[in-house]
Design a protein around this motif. Sequence first.
Motif, short mmCIF file in Angstrom:
data_model
loop_
_atom_site.label_atom_id
_atom_site.label_comp_id
_atom_site.label_asym_id
_atom_site.label_seq_id
_atom_site.Cartn_x
_atom_site.Cartn_y
_atom_site.Cartn_z
N LYS A 265 55.96 17.83 43.30
CA LYS A 265 57.33 17.32 43.31
C LYS A 265 58.34 18.47 43.44
O LYS A 265 59.41 18.30 44.02
CB LYS A 265 57.58 16.52 42.04
CG LYS A 265 58.91 15.80 42.02
CD LYS A 265 59.06 14.94 40.78
CE LYS A 265 60.42 14.29 40.73
NZ LYS A 265 60.62 13.53 39.49
N THR A 266 57.98 19.62 42.91
CA THR A 266 58.85 20.78 42.97
C THR A 266 58.80 21.47 44.33
O THR A 266 59.83 21.80 44.91
CB THR A 266 58.48 21.80 41.87
OG1 THR A 266 58.61 21.16 40.60
CG2 THR A 266 59.36 23.04 41.92
N TRP A 267 57.61 21.70 44.87
CA TRP A 267 57.44 22.56 46.03
C TRP A 267 57.21 21.85 47.36
O TRP A 267 57.51 22.42 48.42
CB TRP A 267 56.29 23.53 45.78
CG TRP A 267 56.67 24.56 44.77
CD1 TRP A 267 56.37 24.56 43.44
CD2 TRP A 267 57.47 25.72 45.00
NE1 TRP A 267 56.94 25.66 42.83
CE2 TRP A 267 57.62 26.38 43.76
CE3 TRP A 267 58.09 26.26 46.12
CZ2 TRP A 267 58.34 27.56 43.63
CZ3 TRP A 267 58.81 27.44 45.99
CH2 TRP A 267 58.93 28.08 44.75
N LEU A 268 56.69 20.63 47.37
CA LEU A 268 56.37 19.97 48.63
C LEU A 268 57.57 19.80 49.57
O LEU A 268 57.47 20.12 50.76
CB LEU A 268 55.66 18.64 48.38
CG LEU A 268 55.04 17.98 49.60
CD1 LEU A 268 53.98 18.89 50.23
CD2 LEU A 268 54.42 16.65 49.22
N PRO A 269 58.72 19.33 49.09
CA PRO A 269 59.87 19.21 50.01
C PRO A 269 60.28 20.56 50.62
O PRO A 269 60.56 20.64 51.82
CB PRO A 269 60.98 18.64 49.13
CG PRO A 269 60.26 17.94 48.03
CD PRO A 269 59.04 18.77 47.77
N PHE A 270 60.30 21.60 49.81
CA PHE A 270 60.66 22.93 50.30
C PHE A 270 59.66 23.40 51.36
O PHE A 270 60.06 23.90 52.42
CB PHE A 270 60.69 23.93 49.12
CG PHE A 270 60.88 25.36 49.54
CD1 PHE A 270 62.12 25.81 49.97
CD2 PHE A 270 59.83 26.25 49.49
CE1 PHE A 270 62.30 27.13 50.35
CE2 PHE A 270 60.00 27.57 49.86
CZ PHE A 270 61.23 28.02 50.30
N LEU A 271 58.38 23.23 51.09
CA LEU A 271 57.36 23.66 52.04
C LEU A 271 57.42 22.84 53.33
O LEU A 271 57.21 23.38 54.43
CB LEU A 271 55.97 23.58 51.40
CG LEU A 271 55.76 24.55 50.23
CD1 LEU A 271 54.41 24.29 49.56
CD2 LEU A 271 55.88 25.99 50.67
N ALA A 272 57.73 21.56 53.23
CA ALA A 272 57.86 20.72 54.42
C ALA A 272 59.05 21.18 55.27
O ALA A 272 58.94 21.27 56.51
CB ALA A 272 58.03 19.26 54.02
N ILE A 273 60.16 21.50 54.63
CA ILE A 273 61.33 21.99 55.36
C ILE A 273 61.01 23.33 56.03
O ILE A 273 61.36 23.55 57.20
CB ILE A 273 62.55 22.10 54.42
CG1 ILE A 273 63.03 20.69 54.05
CG2 ILE A 273 63.67 22.91 55.06
CD1 ILE A 273 64.04 20.65 52.92
N CYS A 274 60.33 24.21 55.32
CA CYS A 274 59.92 25.49 55.91
C CYS A 274 59.02 25.26 57.12
O CYS A 274 59.18 25.93 58.15
CB CYS A 274 59.20 26.37 54.88
SG CYS A 274 60.28 27.02 53.61
N ALA A 275 58.09 24.33 57.02
CA ALA A 275 57.18 24.03 58.12
C ALA A 275 57.95 23.53 59.34
O ALA A 275 57.66 23.93 60.48
CB ALA A 275 56.13 23.01 57.68
N VAL A 276 58.94 22.67 59.11
CA VAL A 276 59.75 22.16 60.22
C VAL A 276 60.49 23.32 60.90
O VAL A 276 60.50 23.41 62.14
CB VAL A 276 60.74 21.08 59.72
CG1 VAL A 276 61.80 20.76 60.77
CG2 VAL A 276 59.99 19.82 59.32
N PHE A 277 61.09 24.20 60.12
CA PHE A 277 61.79 25.34 60.70
C PHE A 277 60.84 26.25 61.47
O PHE A 277 61.20 26.75 62.54
CB PHE A 277 62.53 26.14 59.61
CG PHE A 277 63.82 25.52 59.17
CD1 PHE A 277 64.81 25.19 60.09
CD2 PHE A 277 64.06 25.26 57.84
CE1 PHE A 277 66.00 24.62 59.69
CE2 PHE A 277 65.26 24.68 57.42
CZ PHE A 277 66.23 24.36 58.36
#
Length: 165
Positions: free
Chosen positions: A146-158
Amino acid sequence: MADGKIDHERHRYPYCVVWTPLPLITWFLPFIGHMGICTSSGIIRDFAGPYHVSEDDMAFGHPTRYWPLDPNQVQGGAQAWDEGVAHASDLYGTRMHNLCCDNCHSHVATALDMMSYKGQTGWNMVGLALKMFLFGRYVGFGGFLKTWLPFLAICAVFIVIAVFV
């Protein structure tokens, strides 16, 4: 909960500072989130918004991280701990919320100041955020996600955009 044991199922974190992600903000800056402090029985108190300190209903969901503190570092034990949390909560129940200067982290810092945790005053939101980031424990794998998945997904998109566009 007189035994002082952490109970993840009931969301009880005696003598702990707790943390949960803030939607959108934590997705981009995973070290920024919403903070609360727990009583000796594990009940969460958090400065949830203008003139409101919630009890046992954290503003942005159940904690994903917790930082256990040592109640022996408060002169007066459980009673002094609970009085510090109560006084800070009473004070912040009369305050306007300010995202940058007088917020949930400030509420926790005030509680620690009022109980003179570790014989210190001068606790502040930046120091608390850093200590939570360094010493906080995840409530489980779900809390980590819940803490890291959204951040990692955004990084992956970039990264995909940078590589393929």
